[in-house]
Design a protein around this motif. Structure first.
Motif, PDB file in Angstrom:
ATOM      1  N   TYR A  45       6.133 -41.744  -9.658  1.00 54.55           N
ATOM      2  CA  TYR A  45       6.921 -42.597 -10.539  1.00 54.55           C
ATOM      3  C   TYR A  45       7.251 -41.831 -11.806  1.00 54.55           C
ATOM      4  O   TYR A  45       6.398 -41.141 -12.353  1.00 54.55           O
ATOM      5  CB  TYR A  45       6.133 -43.844 -10.978  1.00 54.55           C
ATOM      6  N   ARG A  46       8.456 -41.975 -12.244  1.00 54.79           N
ATOM      7  CA  ARG A  46       8.820 -41.596 -13.602  1.00 54.79           C
ATOM      8  C   ARG A  46       8.888 -42.920 -14.352  1.00 54.79           C
ATOM      9  O   ARG A  46       9.717 -43.765 -14.046  1.00 54.79           O
ATOM     10  CB  ARG A  46      10.164 -40.872 -13.605  1.00 54.79           C
ATOM     11  N   ASN A  47       7.982 -43.133 -15.273  1.00 54.02           N
ATOM     12  CA  ASN A  47       7.848 -44.405 -15.975  1.00 54.02           C
ATOM     13  C   ASN A  47       8.099 -44.181 -17.464  1.00 54.02           C
ATOM     14  O   ASN A  47       7.564 -43.259 -18.052  1.00 54.02           O
ATOM     15  CB  ASN A  47       6.443 -44.949 -15.751  1.00 54.02           C
ATOM     16  N   SER A  48       8.930 -45.033 -18.057  1.00 54.92           N
ATOM     17  CA  SER A  48       9.165 -44.936 -19.493  1.00 54.92           C
ATOM     18  C   SER A  48       9.103 -46.321 -20.103  1.00 54.92           C
ATOM     19  O   SER A  48       9.280 -47.331 -19.424  1.00 54.92           O
ATOM     20  CB  SER A  48      10.525 -44.295 -19.783  1.00 54.92           C
ATOM     21  N   ARG A 101       8.963 -43.357 -24.690  1.00 50.80           N
ATOM     22  CA  ARG A 101       7.847 -42.529 -24.237  1.00 50.80           C
ATOM     23  C   ARG A 101       7.865 -42.563 -22.717  1.00 50.80           C
ATOM     24  O   ARG A 101       7.986 -43.627 -22.120  1.00 50.80           O
ATOM     25  CB  ARG A 101       6.530 -43.103 -24.760  1.00 50.80           C
ATOM     26  N   SER A 102       7.754 -41.395 -22.099  1.00 53.18           N
ATOM     27  CA  SER A 102       7.819 -41.298 -20.636  1.00 53.18           C
ATOM     28  C   SER A 102       6.571 -40.617 -20.101  1.00 53.18           C
ATOM     29  O   SER A 102       5.934 -39.825 -20.790  1.00 53.18           O
ATOM     30  CB  SER A 102       9.041 -40.478 -20.205  1.00 53.18           C
ATOM     31  N   ARG A 103       6.268 -40.949 -18.851  1.00 53.69           N
ATOM     32  CA  ARG A 103       5.165 -40.290 -18.167  1.00 53.69           C
ATOM     33  C   ARG A 103       5.501 -40.208 -16.688  1.00 53.69           C
ATOM     34  O   ARG A 103       6.356 -40.928 -16.187  1.00 53.69           O
ATOM     35  CB  ARG A 103       3.855 -41.025 -18.379  1.00 53.69           C
ATOM     36  N   VAL A 104       4.815 -39.316 -16.009  1.00 54.14           N
ATOM     37  CA  VAL A 104       4.966 -39.159 -14.569  1.00 54.14           C
ATOM     38  C   VAL A 104       3.641 -39.521 -13.931  1.00 54.14           C
ATOM     39  O   VAL A 104       2.582 -39.050 -14.354  1.00 54.14           O
ATOM     40  CB  VAL A 104       5.378 -37.718 -14.207  1.00 54.14           C
ATOM     41  N   LEU A 105       3.692 -40.402 -12.926  1.00 51.04           N
ATOM     42  CA  LEU A 105       2.494 -40.860 -12.223  1.00 51.04           C
ATOM     43  C   LEU A 105       2.615 -40.482 -10.750  1.00 51.04           C
ATOM     44  O   LEU A 105       3.588 -40.834 -10.094  1.00 51.04           O
ATOM     45  CB  LEU A 105       2.371 -42.384 -12.312  1.00 51.04           C
ATOM     46  N   THR A 106       1.632 -39.781 -10.236  1.00 46.99           N
ATOM     47  CA  THR A 106       1.564 -39.447  -8.820  1.00 46.99           C
ATOM     48  C   THR A 106       0.577 -40.417  -8.190  1.00 46.99           C
ATOM     49  O   THR A 106      -0.486 -40.653  -8.746  1.00 46.99           O
ATOM     50  CB  THR A 106       1.078 -38.003  -8.638  1.00 46.99           C
ATOM     51  N   PHE A 123       2.287 -37.025 -19.651  1.00 51.48           N
ATOM     52  CA  PHE A 123       3.316 -37.436 -20.604  1.00 51.48           C
ATOM     53  C   PHE A 123       4.274 -36.270 -20.798  1.00 51.48           C
ATOM     54  O   PHE A 123       3.851 -35.156 -21.065  1.00 51.48           O
ATOM     55  CB  PHE A 123       2.679 -37.875 -21.917  1.00 51.48           C
ATOM     56  N   ARG A 124       5.558 -36.551 -20.640  1.00 52.33           N
ATOM     57  CA  ARG A 124       6.558 -35.497 -20.687  1.00 52.33           C
ATOM     58  C   ARG A 124       7.728 -35.903 -21.572  1.00 52.33           C
ATOM     59  O   ARG A 124       8.629 -36.604 -21.114  1.00 52.33           O
ATOM     60  CB  ARG A 124       7.089 -35.207 -19.285  1.00 52.33           C
ATOM     61  N   PRO A 125       7.753 -35.468 -22.798  1.00 49.74           N
ATOM     62  CA  PRO A 125       8.912 -35.779 -23.628  1.00 49.74           C
ATOM     63  C   PRO A 125      10.149 -35.085 -23.075  1.00 49.74           C
ATOM     64  O   PRO A 125      10.083 -33.956 -22.587  1.00 49.74           O
ATOM     65  CB  PRO A 125       8.526 -35.239 -25.003  1.00 49.74           C
ATOM     66  N   GLY A 126      11.266 -35.773 -23.114  1.00 44.89           N
ATOM     67  CA  GLY A 126      12.524 -35.175 -22.695  1.00 44.89           C
ATOM     68  C   GLY A 126      12.886 -35.353 -21.234  1.00 44.89           C
ATOM     69  O   GLY A 126      13.986 -35.015 -20.839  1.00 44.89           O
ATOM     70  N   ASP A 127      11.974 -35.850 -20.385  1.00 44.70           N
ATOM     71  CA  ASP A 127      12.331 -36.091 -18.988  1.00 44.70           C
ATOM     72  C   ASP A 127      13.387 -37.185 -18.903  1.00 44.70           C
ATOM     73  O   ASP A 127      13.429 -38.092 -19.738  1.00 44.70           O
ATOM     74  CB  ASP A 127      11.107 -36.538 -18.181  1.00 44.70           C
TER      75      ASP A 127
END
Length: 170
Positions: A52-55, A30-35, A7-11
């Motif tokens: 994926y950059r998923n929000s 809310r965003s997260r990065v999934l490999t 989870f990465r706030p601000g991406d």
């Protein structure tokens, strides 16, 4: 899955699209990065297939459809954008598919670079945006080391994301 979601706030949720302001109506994101890997039995240490950059965003009641219209306009108004000196990406809308209340599919074509200069190839990235009521999810397939987005894989992940939102809203 190659790694747990981060989870990465601000991406960035979306590309800049020539400076379009798409966040004015968003209440919360809310965003997260999934490999990810395409097969469950990948060897230890194998390079992932993509990221994926998923929000997920919640909009003011009745305003998410306006945001989707703004997104379509931003993509149409920004068919090409310089992302670095001498390096431009091209954007276009594709048929969004049958997801949620409405869906948008954005194709981003970016030039390949080798050792600081342009190469003969280009990469294709796909961004699927799905609206269900006042909730919008963005699935931005970022690729991995020269891999272009696979439409079937993006469609599959989009179905999973849509179902997760439907389950959450029930």
């Amino acid at each position: 899955m190659a790694a747990p979601p981060a989870f990465r706030p601000g991406d960035e949720v979306l590309p800049d699209f020539c400076g379009a302001d798409l966040d004015a109506r968003v209440v919360q994101t809310r965003s997260r990065v999934l490999t990810y890997h395409l097969t469950p039995d990948f060897p230890e240490g194998a390079a992932p297939y993509g990221v994926y950059r998923n929000s997920i965003s919640i909009h003011r009641p009745g305003r998410a459809d306006d945001w989707m219209a703004d997104l379509r306009r931003a993509v149409r108004d920004c068919p090409e954008q310089e992302v670095a000196p001498g390096r431009s990406n091209r954007h276009r809308l594709l048929a969004g598919g049958d997801f949620g209340d409405e869906a948008v599919l954005v194709e981003v074509r970016e030039p390949a670079w080798e050792e600081g200069g342009p190469a003969e190839a280009e990469y294709r990235r796909l961004i699927r945006v799905i609206r269900i009521g006042d909730v919008v999810t963005v699935l931005w397939e970022m690729g991995w080391e020269g891999m272009s987005s696979d439409r079937r894989q993006v469609d599959d992940y989009s179905r999973r994301a849509e179902q997760a939102i439907v389950n959450w809203l029930d």
